[in-house]
Enzyme design. Structure first.
Site, PDB file in Angstrom:
ATOM      1  CB  CYS A   1      -0.846   0.267   1.177  1.00 47.94           C
ATOM      2  SG  CYS A   1      -0.188   0.013   2.902  1.00 47.94           S
TER       3      CYS A   1
ATOM      4  NE  ARG B   1      -4.607   1.738   1.761  1.00 51.07           N
ATOM      5  CZ  ARG B   1      -4.368   2.339   0.834  1.00 51.07           C
ATOM      6  NH1 ARG B   1      -5.165   2.232  -0.318  1.00 51.07           N
ATOM      7  NH2 ARG B   1      -3.345   2.835   0.521  1.00 51.07           N
TER       8      ARG B   1
ATOM      9  CG  ASP C   1      -5.194   5.697   2.733  1.00 45.12           C
ATOM     10  OD1 ASP C   1      -5.141   5.355   3.721  1.00 45.12           O
ATOM     11  OD2 ASP C   1      -4.146   6.125   2.072  1.00 45.12           O
TER      12      ASP C   1
END
Ligand code: 4NP
Length: 155
Positions: free
Chosen positions: A9, A15, A123
């Site tokens: 990420c 994440r 996000d």
């Protein structure tokens, strides 16, 4: 040699640490290894975001020992499969690839669930508190599909 999977990420604190923990829990450890990295450098050496750790814990996963690191072009040699969380991660990773084989290792993770749609794992860093549960549920669903496919291919 285990099959090596990398989750990527932007920051490697929200994440991809969750993706790493979820995927590792679905695969036999003697045959597969799972790691994560960020395209950015802000969180090198940092533990995952406390909200990711809490979300993992609610789901019986401990990701608190992970340490942030930055994606590097040598990762194309180390890893067999590279799953990115969103389109901008994809663009940043692909920019570092030097061969078609390296590019082929990179997949937008939700394309395993919604082929060719390039759906982002959103996000959650600046978002609502329940953003982490949403991310967990998306990743848990797609990691089931990926883990089954990997076990069919490699076991
Ligand atoms: P992640 O979230 O890519 O899911 O780890 C972010 C965490 C931190 C930042 C950006 C995204 N940041 O700008 O510090």
């Amino acid at each position: 040699m285990p099959v090596k999977i990398l989750m990527v990420c932007l920051g490697n604190i929200c994440r991809s640490p969750l993706a790493e923990g979820i995927m590792a829990s679905k695969l036999p450890k003697d045959k597969f290894s799972v790691d994560s990295a960020g395209t950015g450098s802000w969180h090198i050496g940092h533990a995952p975001d406390s909200r990711s750790i809490a979300t993992a814990k609610k789901n019986k996963l401990d990701i608190s020992n992970q340490k942030g690191r930055q994606f590097s072009s040598t990762d194309f040699e180390t890893y067999d499969y590279i799953y990115v969380m969103d389109k901008s991660n994809y663009d940043n990773v692909i920019e570092l690839a030097q061969t078609p084989e390296q590019k082929n290792k990179v997949q937008i993770i939700l394309n395993e669930l919604y082929p060719n749609e390039n759906v982002d794992v959103p996000d959650p860093y600046f978002g609502m508190p329940n953003g982490f549960d949403i991310v967990y549920n998306m990743l848990n669903e797609v990691c089931d599909i990926i883990a089954n496919k990997l076990k069919e291919t490699h076991l």
